[in-house]
Every structure is written in C-alpha cells, then in structure tokens.
Write a protein that holds these residues in place. Structure first.
Motif, PDB file in Angstrom:
ATOM      1  N   ALA A 145       0.818  -1.217   0.000  1.00 22.49           N
ATOM      2  CA  ALA A 145       0.000   0.000   0.000  1.00 22.49           C
ATOM      3  C   ALA A 145       0.852   1.268   0.000  1.00 22.49           C
ATOM      4  O   ALA A 145       0.668   2.137  -0.865  1.00 22.49           O
ATOM      5  CB  ALA A 145      -0.962  -0.018   1.189  1.00 22.49           C
ATOM      6  N   PRO A 146       1.782   1.443   0.948  1.00 20.36           N
ATOM      7  CA  PRO A 146       2.620   2.660   0.875  1.00 20.36           C
ATOM      8  C   PRO A 146       3.484   2.709  -0.375  1.00 20.36           C
ATOM      9  O   PRO A 146       3.756   3.789  -0.895  1.00 20.36           O
ATOM     10  CB  PRO A 146       3.483   2.573   2.145  1.00 20.36           C
ATOM     11  N   LEU A 147       3.912   1.555  -0.870  1.00 22.83           N
ATOM     12  CA  LEU A 147       4.702   1.536  -2.097  1.00 22.83           C
ATOM     13  C   LEU A 147       3.883   2.049  -3.272  1.00 22.83           C
ATOM     14  O   LEU A 147       4.382   2.817  -4.103  1.00 22.83           O
ATOM     15  CB  LEU A 147       5.186   0.112  -2.372  1.00 22.83           C
ATOM     16  N   ALA A 148       2.619   1.654  -3.343  1.00 23.36           N
ATOM     17  CA  ALA A 148       1.757   2.096  -4.434  1.00 23.36           C
ATOM     18  C   ALA A 148       1.529   3.600  -4.394  1.00 23.36           C
ATOM     19  O   ALA A 148       1.625   4.284  -5.415  1.00 23.36           O
ATOM     20  CB  ALA A 148       0.421   1.351  -4.374  1.00 23.36           C
ATOM     21  N   ILE A 149       1.244   4.129  -3.198  1.00 24.14           N
ATOM     22  CA  ILE A 149       0.949   5.555  -3.115  1.00 24.14           C
ATOM     23  C   ILE A 149       2.194   6.394  -3.372  1.00 24.14           C
ATOM     24  O   ILE A 149       2.127   7.455  -4.005  1.00 24.14           O
ATOM     25  CB  ILE A 149       0.323   5.898  -1.744  1.00 24.14           C
ATOM     26  N   VAL A 150       3.337   5.923  -2.916  1.00 21.50           N
ATOM     27  CA  VAL A 150       4.578   6.667  -3.158  1.00 21.50           C
ATOM     28  C   VAL A 150       4.922   6.656  -4.641  1.00 21.50           C
ATOM     29  O   VAL A 150       5.327   7.681  -5.204  1.00 21.50           O
ATOM     30  CB  VAL A 150       5.722   6.075  -2.309  1.00 21.50           C
ATOM     31  N   LEU A 151       4.784   5.514  -5.297  1.00 25.51           N
ATOM     32  CA  LEU A 151       5.050   5.441  -6.734  1.00 25.51           C
ATOM     33  C   LEU A 151       4.145   6.393  -7.504  1.00 25.51           C
ATOM     34  O   LEU A 151       4.594   7.100  -8.414  1.00 25.51           O
ATOM     35  CB  LEU A 151       4.869   4.010  -7.237  1.00 25.51           C
ATOM     36  N   LEU A 152       2.859   6.405  -7.151  1.00 25.81           N
ATOM     37  CA  LEU A 152       1.924   7.289  -7.846  1.00 25.81           C
ATOM     38  C   LEU A 152       2.274   8.754  -7.613  1.00 25.81           C
ATOM     39  O   LEU A 152       2.309   9.556  -8.555  1.00 25.81           O
ATOM     40  CB  LEU A 152       0.493   7.009  -7.378  1.00 25.81           C
ATOM     41  N   GLN A 153       2.547   9.122  -6.374  1.00 22.48           N
ATOM     42  CA  GLN A 153       2.856  10.514  -6.064  1.00 22.48           C
ATOM     43  C   GLN A 153       4.140  10.978  -6.747  1.00 22.48           C
ATOM     44  O   GLN A 153       4.197  12.071  -7.308  1.00 22.48           O
ATOM     45  CB  GLN A 153       2.966  10.700  -4.549  1.00 22.48           C
ATOM     46  N   GLN A 154       5.161  10.144  -6.692  1.00 24.32           N
ATOM     47  CA  GLN A 154       6.437  10.556  -7.269  1.00 24.32           C
ATOM     48  C   GLN A 154       6.392  10.555  -8.790  1.00 24.32           C
ATOM     49  O   GLN A 154       7.016  11.395  -9.438  1.00 24.32           O
ATOM     50  CB  GLN A 154       7.562   9.647  -6.769  1.00 24.32           C
ATOM     51  N   PHE A 155       5.662   9.612  -9.385  1.00 25.89           N
ATOM     52  CA  PHE A 155       5.522   9.595 -10.838  1.00 25.89           C
ATOM     53  C   PHE A 155       4.796  10.847 -11.318  1.00 25.89           C
ATOM     54  O   PHE A 155       5.240  11.512 -12.263  1.00 25.89           O
ATOM     55  CB  PHE A 155       4.765   8.345 -11.276  1.00 25.89           C
ATOM     56  N   THR A 156       3.686  11.184 -10.678  1.00 26.08           N
ATOM     57  CA  THR A 156       2.923  12.355 -11.115  1.00 26.08           C
ATOM     58  C   THR A 156       3.686  13.654 -10.836  1.00 26.08           C
ATOM     59  O   THR A 156       3.603  14.604 -11.619  1.00 26.08           O
ATOM     60  CB  THR A 156       1.555  12.396 -10.413  1.00 26.08           C
ATOM     61  N   ALA A 157       4.436  13.694  -9.721  1.00 27.48           N
ATOM     62  CA  ALA A 157       5.226  14.897  -9.430  1.00 27.48           C
ATOM     63  C   ALA A 157       6.299  15.107 -10.485  1.00 27.48           C
ATOM     64  O   ALA A 157       6.535  16.235 -10.943  1.00 27.48           O
ATOM     65  CB  ALA A 157       5.860  14.782  -8.046  1.00 27.48           C
ATOM     66  N   ALA A 158       6.961  14.016 -10.881  1.00 25.34           N
ATOM     67  CA  ALA A 158       7.985  14.123 -11.920  1.00 25.34           C
ATOM     68  C   ALA A 158       7.351  14.415 -13.279  1.00 25.34           C
ATOM     69  O   ALA A 158       7.877  15.210 -14.067  1.00 25.34           O
ATOM     70  CB  ALA A 158       8.803  12.835 -11.979  1.00 25.34           C
ATOM     71  N   TRP A 159       6.223  13.783 -13.559  1.00 23.02           N
ATOM     72  CA  TRP A 159       5.560  13.971 -14.851  1.00 23.02           C
ATOM     73  C   TRP A 159       5.077  15.405 -15.024  1.00 23.02           C
ATOM     74  O   TRP A 159       5.170  15.976 -16.119  1.00 23.02           O
ATOM     75  CB  TRP A 159       4.383  13.007 -14.967  1.00 23.02           C
ATOM     76  N   ASN A 160       4.576  16.008 -13.961  1.00 25.82           N
ATOM     77  CA  ASN A 160       4.006  17.346 -14.050  1.00 25.82           C
ATOM     78  C   ASN A 160       5.030  18.456 -13.840  1.00 25.82           C
ATOM     79  O   ASN A 160       4.671  19.637 -13.880  1.00 25.82           O
ATOM     80  CB  ASN A 160       2.887  17.503 -13.015  1.00 25.82           C
ATOM     81  N   ASN A 161       6.281  18.097 -13.611  1.00 23.86           N
ATOM     82  CA  ASN A 161       7.296  19.111 -13.358  1.00 23.86           C
ATOM     83  C   ASN A 161       7.539  19.952 -14.609  1.00 23.86           C
ATOM     84  O   ASN A 161       7.752  19.417 -15.689  1.00 23.86           O
ATOM     85  CB  ASN A 161       8.593  18.446 -12.908  1.00 23.86           C
ATOM     86  N   LEU A 162       7.516  21.243 -14.436  1.00 24.41           N
ATOM     87  CA  LEU A 162       7.712  22.169 -15.552  1.00 24.41           C
ATOM     88  C   LEU A 162       8.992  22.979 -15.417  1.00 24.41           C
ATOM     89  O   LEU A 162       9.794  23.071 -16.352  1.00 24.41           O
ATOM     90  CB  LEU A 162       6.515  23.114 -15.656  1.00 24.41           C
TER      91      LEU A 162
END
Length: 223
Positions: A145-162
C-alpha cells in the motif's frame, strides 16, 4: 466529430516533437522515480530494522531535502550540471528525478517500517534469512500500500514538473513533456486541448491500476 481536424492536430503534435518529449518523460518518470523509490525503500528499511549507527542523524540528512523549497536548488544544480556536462542530457534529468523522489519516499517507508514489529525480523533471522531476504520476502509484500501511493505521487510529481525541465534542457528530444507543452503556445486551442488530454493519460492509467492500494497507502503519508 471531425476526424480530419483531430488527425491534423496529431500531425501538429508530431511536428512539434511532443511525442519525443513524451518518450523522454516516460524514461525520467518510469526509471527515475522507480529507482528513487527503491533507494528510499532501502533507506527506510535500513533506518528501522538494521544495525546502522546514528539512524536519526542519517534520517535528518536525507529528509532535509524537503526542508527547503525546490526552487532554491535551481541555480546550484544548473551551475553544477553545466560544469560537469550533465546540462541538456537524459542522464542529468534521470539523476535529478531520482534525487527528487528519495526524501519524501524515505519518510513514508520509515514510518511504515517503524510500525512493523521487530520480532518479525528476528524470527526471519532465526530461520536463516539475511537482511536482504527479509526485505524482499517479508517487508516489501507487507508494504504494497505505501509503495503504491509513493510510486503514484512521485511519478505524477515528476511527470508534471515544468520549471526544472525548462531550466535543465533545451533540446526537444531531451525536454520533458510538460516543458514542451508549455512551448506550444495558445494560438491553437484544439491542439492544446488534445495535447493536454494526451499527456494526462499516463497518470490516469497509473491511478486506475493502483486504485486498490491508494486508500490504505494514504494513511502512511499522513502519519
């Protein structure tokens, strides 16, 4: 629906090399975020269930990466990248996104592993398991569970970085997708709308795949 207009917009996206940025961003977010989260997982486990000395000190050193605003790192990293030849390279962007993911992810994993009874690790050692086997066979399955949420948060943070994408890159094939999207301009509204939908799909798909673990995982990010 006018499919000819949609086809023309797709051709415009190809002409603006958005798909090249899309592939590069997959590399940065997929590999960079995954490696960063894995390193954070090792750090969280090492700071709770191993015999590492000065655990609180090392925790503060790693977690200090979240104390200052990310914007404060902009000029120092830019100068360092320019001097060592990492400016406008995929390697430089990968290293940056890896480092960006580690502090917060380590904090989440440390909180989770602190809640795991040490007797579990001791029992594994009695059965002949070393620290690595305990992590792979016991801790990681428990930490889905924490692995899933961390992966999602970090992926979206990196993806949305401008900001960092615009600063550390200049070539279309190296530039992250959000930076390329910002350079399309706003003259062609249908083109921008199609591009926004297109670049949003990976995060939506990842959210759908990890949806079963998200509710449980968010509990560990708020402790």
């Amino acid at each position: 629906m006018n499919f000819e207009i949609i086809a023309n917009n797709f051709r415009n996206l190809i002409a603006n090399k958005l798909f090249l940025s899309f592939g590069s961003t997959f590399l940065y977010c997929g590999v960079g975020a995954s490696v960063g989260v894995f390193v954070a997982l090792l750090a969280g486990y090492g700071l709770t269930h191993t015999s590492v000395k000065h655990k609180n000190f090392w925790f503060l050193v790693i977690y200090s990466g979240t104390v200052f605003p990310f914007e404060s790192y902009l000029i120092p990293i830019y100068r360092a990248y320019y001097k060592v030849g990492l400016y406008n390279t995929r390697t430089g962007m990968l290293l940056f996104f890896m480092a960006l993911c580690i502090p917060f992810a380590m904090f989440v994993f440390r909180n989770f592993f602190l809640g795991v009874d040490t007797e579990i690790c001791e029992a594994a050692k009695i059965d002949g398991a070393n620290s690595w086997q305990t992590l792979i066979k016991i801790m990681i399955p428990m930490a889905k569970a924490p692995l899933a949420i961390v992966l999602l948060q970090q992926f979206t943070a990196a993806w949305n970085n401008l900001m960092f994408g615009l600063t550390f890159t200049k070539s279309a094939n190296i530039r992250p997708v959000m930076a390329s999207l910002s350079l399309l301009g706003n003259a062609n509204i249908p083109l921008m709308f199609l591009a926004c939908i297109f670049v949003s799909l990976p995060a939506v798909v990842l959210f759908f795949l990890l949806r079963d673990q998200l509710v449980v995982g968010y509990a560990y990010t708020t402790k």
